[in-house]
Design a protein around this motif. Structure first.
Motif, mmCIF file in Angstrom:
data_model
loop_
_atom_site.group_PDB
_atom_site.id
_atom_site.type_symbol
_atom_site.label_atom_id
_atom_site.label_comp_id
_atom_site.label_asym_id
_atom_site.label_seq_id
_atom_site.Cartn_x
_atom_site.Cartn_y
_atom_site.Cartn_z
ATOM 1 N N LEU A 243 0.840 -1.192 0.000
ATOM 2 C CA LEU A 243 0.000 0.000 0.000
ATOM 3 C C LEU A 243 0.871 1.235 0.000
ATOM 4 O O LEU A 243 1.906 1.268 0.657
ATOM 5 N N PHE A 244 0.459 2.276 -0.722
ATOM 6 C CA PHE A 244 1.157 3.547 -0.583
ATOM 7 C C PHE A 244 0.327 4.513 0.239
ATOM 8 O O PHE A 244 0.710 5.635 0.498
ATOM 9 N N VAL A 308 1.794 1.194 7.482
ATOM 10 C CA VAL A 308 1.950 0.863 6.061
ATOM 11 C C VAL A 308 3.385 0.533 5.687
ATOM 12 O O VAL A 308 3.643 -0.399 4.931
ATOM 13 N N CYS A 309 4.363 1.280 6.213
ATOM 14 C CA CYS A 309 5.711 1.223 5.640
ATOM 15 C C CYS A 309 6.673 0.266 6.342
ATOM 16 O O CYS A 309 7.707 -0.079 5.779
ATOM 17 N N SER A 310 6.394 -0.148 7.554
ATOM 18 C CA SER A 310 7.218 -1.077 8.343
ATOM 19 C C SER A 310 8.528 -0.489 8.842
ATOM 20 O O SER A 310 9.354 -1.206 9.400
ATOM 21 N N ASN A 326 -2.265 -3.256 10.499
ATOM 22 C CA ASN A 326 -1.041 -3.854 9.971
ATOM 23 C C ASN A 326 -1.186 -4.056 8.473
ATOM 24 O O ASN A 326 -1.876 -4.962 8.019
ATOM 25 N N HIS A 327 -0.565 -3.165 7.711
ATOM 26 C CA HIS A 327 -0.569 -3.285 6.253
ATOM 27 C C HIS A 327 0.820 -3.623 5.722
ATOM 28 O O HIS A 327 1.036 -3.571 4.511
ATOM 29 N N GLY A 337 6.950 -12.675 16.380
ATOM 30 C CA GLY A 337 6.984 -11.650 17.421
ATOM 31 C C GLY A 337 7.200 -10.241 16.943
ATOM 32 O O GLY A 337 7.297 -9.315 17.757
ATOM 33 N N TYR A 338 7.267 -10.019 15.632
ATOM 34 C CA TYR A 338 7.487 -8.666 15.131
ATOM 35 C C TYR A 338 6.180 -7.875 15.143
ATOM 36 O O TYR A 338 5.092 -8.428 14.947
ATOM 37 N N ALA A 339 6.314 -6.583 15.380
ATOM 38 C CA ALA A 339 5.147 -5.708 15.449
ATOM 39 C C ALA A 339 5.508 -4.333 14.907
ATOM 40 O O ALA A 339 6.690 -3.961 14.836
ATOM 41 N N LEU A 340 4.506 -3.585 14.507
ATOM 42 C CA LEU A 340 4.686 -2.195 14.088
ATOM 43 C C LEU A 340 4.474 -1.323 15.316
ATOM 44 O O LEU A 340 3.362 -1.243 15.833
ATOM 45 N N SER A 341 5.530 -0.683 15.773
ATOM 46 C CA SER A 341 5.430 0.032 17.048
ATOM 47 C C SER A 341 4.482 1.221 16.974
ATOM 48 O O SER A 341 3.924 1.635 17.988
#
Length: 357
Positions: A243-244, A308-310, A326-327, A337-341
Motif C-alpha cells: 500500500l502507498f 503501512v511502511c514497516s 497492519n498493512h 513476534g514482530y510488530a509495528l510500534s
C-alpha cells in the motif's frame, strides 16, 4: 538499527505535471548502504516550517541500473511532496534511511516465470523497479502489467514504460485502464472492479499461467484485485502487495484490558532495546509504543505512522501488544513476534521490545 544518511540530489525531472523523478547519490561513503532490492523504498526526513516531516517513497530504478531514483507524486496538502515538486533542486541534500521493504521476490536468471503486476496511480513506482529488474535479470521470464489511472495525463513513467515495451516486445505486455479517457477497447475504460477483472482474465490474461503477482495502489483497489486473483486460482503465497496509503490512517478505538481496569492501573513498564542501549520507561496503555518512545525523546525509527511502511518494526521479546492496523508485516513475521510500534498498544503489565534484532 537503520539511521539517516545524506543523499545529494543530482537530477530532477517531471514525469507528469504533478510528479517528479528524483535522482540521488549517496554522500560520505554511504554508497554500499544504499544498495537496494527491486521494490524497496526510502524514508526521508526533512524540516519544513520548523516541523520534522518523514515520508517514504518507493525506488523506481531497476536493481542493476546503476542509479538511485525515487518517484514523488504531489499529494494535496502534502508538505514533503509539495516541497519535492516545487522547491527541491539538483545539488540539494536530503536525509534518508537505507532501503527497506519486502515487496519483492528472489530472482534467478535460470528460471522461466510469468509475472503479473497491477498498479494504481503512483503505485507504479515500486512495480516499475520490479519490472525493470525482472526483465533484465530473468531473460526467460515474462511480465504483464495492468496500470490504472484517471487519465492519460496522470500516467507516471509513461515514456519509461513505452521504452521497456519496445525493448522487450516478446516479454512485456502492458494494459492501461483509464477512468476518464475512453479507449478503443471498452474493457480498458473505467475503474478496476470485480467484473473488469473477470473480463481481463477471460480475454487478455491467463491466470493459470501466472507464477507471482505484485499489486500496489490504494487499499480498495488492492483488496479487489487480490480477491479477484484468488477467485481465479492464485494462492495467497502467489500474491504480494504494498500500500502507498492506508484507509485507516490513525489508531482504531482501543480497549483497556478488564484486568487493568479492575486494578485501576493504566501504566505499563516498558523496556526498550534501541541502538545497543536499554531504556526503562513507564507508558500508558492508551498510547502506542512509538508515541511513548518519542515522548521520552528517544530516536526510534518511523515514517508513515499508519501501519503501512514497516519502518517502525520491532520485536516483542516479552509481554503482549495489540496492533490497531497492519498493512506491512507478513503473517510469518507477526508469528515470530514482530510488530509495528506505531500501531502497537500494550495489553500486558510489562513489555520488552527490541529494535536491534
Amino acid at each position: 538499527m537503520p539511521r539517516f544518511h545524506d543523499l545529494t540530489v543530482t537530477d530532477i525531472r517531471k514525469t507528469t505535471r504533478d510528479a517528479v523523478v528524483v535522482t540521488l547519490a549517496p554522500a560520505n561513503g554511504a554508497a554500499k548502504t544504499f544498495d537496494f532490492v527491486q521494490g524497496q523504498y526510502l524514508t526521508f526526513r526533512r524540516l519544513i516550517d520548523g516541523q520534522e516531516i518523514r515520508r517514504s517513497y518507493s525506488i523506481c530504478a531497476g536493481r542493476d541500473d546503476g542509479i538511485l531514483q525515487v518517484g514523488i507524486k504531489r499529494v494535496e496538502g502534502g508538505a514533503f511532496s509539495t516541497f519535492a515538486n516545487d522547491v527541491l533542486r539538483p545539488g540539494d541534500v536530503l536525509e534518508a534511511m537505507p532501503p527497506a521493504g519486502a515487496f519483492h521476490t528472489p530472482l534467478d536468471p535460470t528460471r522461466t516465470r510469468n509475472y503479473l503486476g497491477f498498479a494504481g496511480g503512483s503505485g507504479i513506482t515500486p512495480v516499475l523497479s520490479i519490472l525493470r529488474t525482472v526483465l533484465a535479470s530473468e531473460p526467460h521470464s515474462t511480465f504483464s502489467l495492468v496500470y490504472a489511472n484517471r487519465g492519460v495525463s496522470s500516467i507516471m513513467f509513461r515514456e519509461d514504460l513505452e521504452d521497456l515495451k519496445n525493448r522487450y516486445l516478446d516479454r512485456f505486455t502492458m494494459i492501461h485502464v483509464l477512468e476518464s479517457n475512453a479507449q478503443e477497447i471498452e474493457l480498458f475504460t473505467g475503474r478496476i472492479d470485480a467484473a473488469k477483472l473477470d473480463g481481463l482474465f477471460r480475454y487478455w490474461l491467463d491466470p493459470a499461467s501466472i507464477d507471482l503477482a505484485f499489486i500496489c495502489g490504494p487499499e480498495p483497489m488492492m483488496l479487489t484485485i487480490a480477491d479477484g486473483l484468488k477467485r481465479h486460482g492464485l494462492t495467497e503465497q502467489q500474491i504480494k502487495f504494498e500500500l502507498f496509503t492506508a484507509a485507516q490512517p490513525g489508531r482504531l478505538p482501543q480497549r483497556v484490558s478488564d484486568a487493568a481496569t479492575a486494578a485501576g492501573s493504566d501504566l505499563v513498564r516498558l523496556e526498550v532495546r534501541l541502538d545497543g542501549a536499554v531504556h526503562h520507561i513507564e507508558m500508558s496503555r492508551q498510547e502506542s509504543v512509538l508515541d511513548a518512545l518519542l515522548g521520552q525523546s528517544l530516536d526510534a525509527p518511523y515514517a508513515c505512522r499508519a501501519g503501512v511502511c514497516s519502518t517502525c518494526r520491532c520485536r516483542v521479546v516479552e509481554g503482549e501488544v495489540e496492533m490497531a492496523a497492519n498493512h506491512a508485516l507478513e503473517d510469518y513475521e507477526v508469528s515470530r513476534g514482530y510488530a509495528l510500534s506505531c500501531q502497537s498498544y500494550p495489553i500486558s503489565d510489562k513489555l520488552v521490545v527490541d529494535y536491534d534484532r
